[in-house]
Design an enzyme around this catalytic site. Sequence first.
Site, PDB file in Angstrom:
ATOM      1  N   LYS A   7     -26.574  -1.935  -4.021  1.00 12.85           N
ATOM      2  CA  LYS A   7     -27.949  -2.259  -3.635  1.00 12.85           C
ATOM      3  C   LYS A   7     -28.219  -2.004  -2.154  1.00 12.85           C
ATOM      4  O   LYS A   7     -29.385  -1.857  -1.757  1.00 12.85           O
ATOM      5  CB  LYS A   7     -28.272  -3.711  -3.993  1.00 12.85           C
ATOM      6  CG  LYS A   7     -28.296  -3.968  -5.498  1.00 12.85           C
ATOM      7  CD  LYS A   7     -28.673  -5.403  -5.801  1.00 12.85           C
ATOM      8  CE  LYS A   7     -28.740  -5.666  -7.305  1.00 12.85           C
ATOM      9  NZ  LYS A   7     -27.414  -5.686  -7.948  1.00 12.85           N
ATOM     10  N   SER A  51     -29.881 -10.424  -5.549  1.00 14.02           N
ATOM     11  CA  SER A  51     -29.114  -9.379  -6.217  1.00 14.02           C
ATOM     12  C   SER A  51     -29.770  -9.051  -7.548  1.00 14.02           C
ATOM     13  O   SER A  51     -29.147  -9.057  -8.597  1.00 14.02           O
ATOM     14  CB  SER A  51     -27.655  -9.794  -6.413  1.00 14.02           C
ATOM     15  OG  SER A  51     -26.854  -8.648  -6.598  1.00 14.02           O
ATOM     16  N   SER A  96     -22.295  -4.531  -7.130  1.00  8.57           N
ATOM     17  CA  SER A  96     -23.626  -4.816  -6.595  1.00  8.57           C
ATOM     18  C   SER A  96     -23.821  -4.395  -5.145  1.00  8.57           C
ATOM     19  O   SER A  96     -24.955  -4.369  -4.654  1.00  8.57           O
ATOM     20  CB  SER A  96     -23.926  -6.308  -6.729  1.00  8.57           C
ATOM     21  OG  SER A  96     -25.269  -6.575  -6.469  1.00  8.57           O
TER      22      SER A  96
END
Length: 536
Positions: A173, A368, A170
């Site tokens: 991002k 997220s 993640s």
Amino acid sequence: MPSPPVHSSSPAQPGSTGHPSPAHPSSAAQPGPASRPVPPGSTPVTGPPGAAGGPPRRRRRWVPVLLVLVLLVGLAGAAAVLRPGPVAGWLGADPTPSPSARPPEPDPSPVLAGPDAAAPVPTPAGVRAAVEPLTGAAALGSRVNVSVADVVSGESLYARGGDDGTVPASVTKLATGVTVLKARGPGYRIATRALAGANPGEVVLVGGGDPTLAVDKSGFYPGAARLDTLAAQVKQALGGTAPTRVVVDSTLFPGPVHGPGWDADIPTGGFGASITALMTDGARQDPAGARKNFADSHGAATRYAEPDLAAGRSFARLLGLPETGVVRGTAPAAGGATEGGAPAPGTELGKVESLPMIRLVDIMITDSDNVIAEALARQVALARNQQASFAGGAAAMDEVIGELGLPADEISLADASGLSRNNRISPSLLTDLIGLAGNGTHPELTAIFGGLPVAAWSGTLGTRYESTSTAAGAGVVRAKTGTLTGVHAIAGLVTTRDGRLLTFAVLTDQAPGGDPEVTRAALDRIAGALAGCGCR
């Protein structure tokens, strides 16, 4: 609140970014899950081993200013609040407040100070002494790649496999946020339109790629554009012509709706979704319930398999039409002839717009939110005349990275959320991205800091950095986290004991199985060591 276990047997646990805070899922203080774990027996991540502690290379020099870093910390819920300076322009003008309106929001309290150019500079030898012994922790596995750099000078202070492409989960991002802010700008809003169809009374709902669009006031994302508002506009525009049918046009996003390299359970496991140009509430079937249970569910929610048709059916219901009549199609070109007083085909009957990009990025990083991430990558693609698909988004993000003067050969993406195991990003590119966003040369990029969790305070770091070995990082580490089975990452900012602001990234993509909390603690000890030392 303990983090959920990371394994594939339960459909409700995230594989990335830990746990959410108990606050509202789209407020600035709490995150959501990102990437999902891979089922047991899947192919492990492979890649060339990083050079352990090689000499740090000299990367780009940065202007010694960190503008706006703290300003955006208080942006959550900002769409209806007056704000000074460029942020006010990005958020858009507010109407004149009524006597009952909320008073202007006070300036946010500093959470992370800007860089002090006079603070003692850590030495490469000092950083190596603090960090390198911790990279050998068994919980981190056999491939641990690290980059540490000084924000004021941009100088690399430590690199272990710093230029090696590593599965970022993640943490991807951060790249998504930077590139969409560069390509679209902080004030850009995504429009959803309703056009007159080919036949009288036919309404074409055209998706522009807003993943936060709500059906009504019970939507998941506060302040989002709403279909009931659009339906009211359509009824007024049609005048005496009764609506007869809804046609859904989601052709803006072509290609596969699921990303390459996604684990098999991602589309149905609650953390991913089919990515279509038209959807409501990030494709959640029960947005109000998902919002209420966000903390307990770690952000997982049942999603529509065909989000565009689901949105069209909700719109038909708002127009008083049967949901069964909704079909996919394309909007007619404007300029057709009128018939019986009905608007000409292609005439715009209404339009609603998303929150500004600065807020969408903030929500994406705070929660997220994987679906928002994929939608934003397609905005990068559209801004760079690429196809708004997984491949087009990745290519456009790569292009923007190069435009920013960063080494585009150190990023290779298959998606924008980090759900894909095919993604590769080098730790040094992450530290470059973070430094560039904060050095004052690109104030439009600073929105990535607004949603970053703070150690022992908020988001995925809310219950971390509380042990004796990591406590030095409490309040002074601000970072994005990422997790897949066997993959753990953290990248962000840390202030040293002497007040020097550093950017760091630690990625491991061959971590052993077992308790993921042990691996996260090993990552935290590295950032905690940077926080607790002068490193000179």
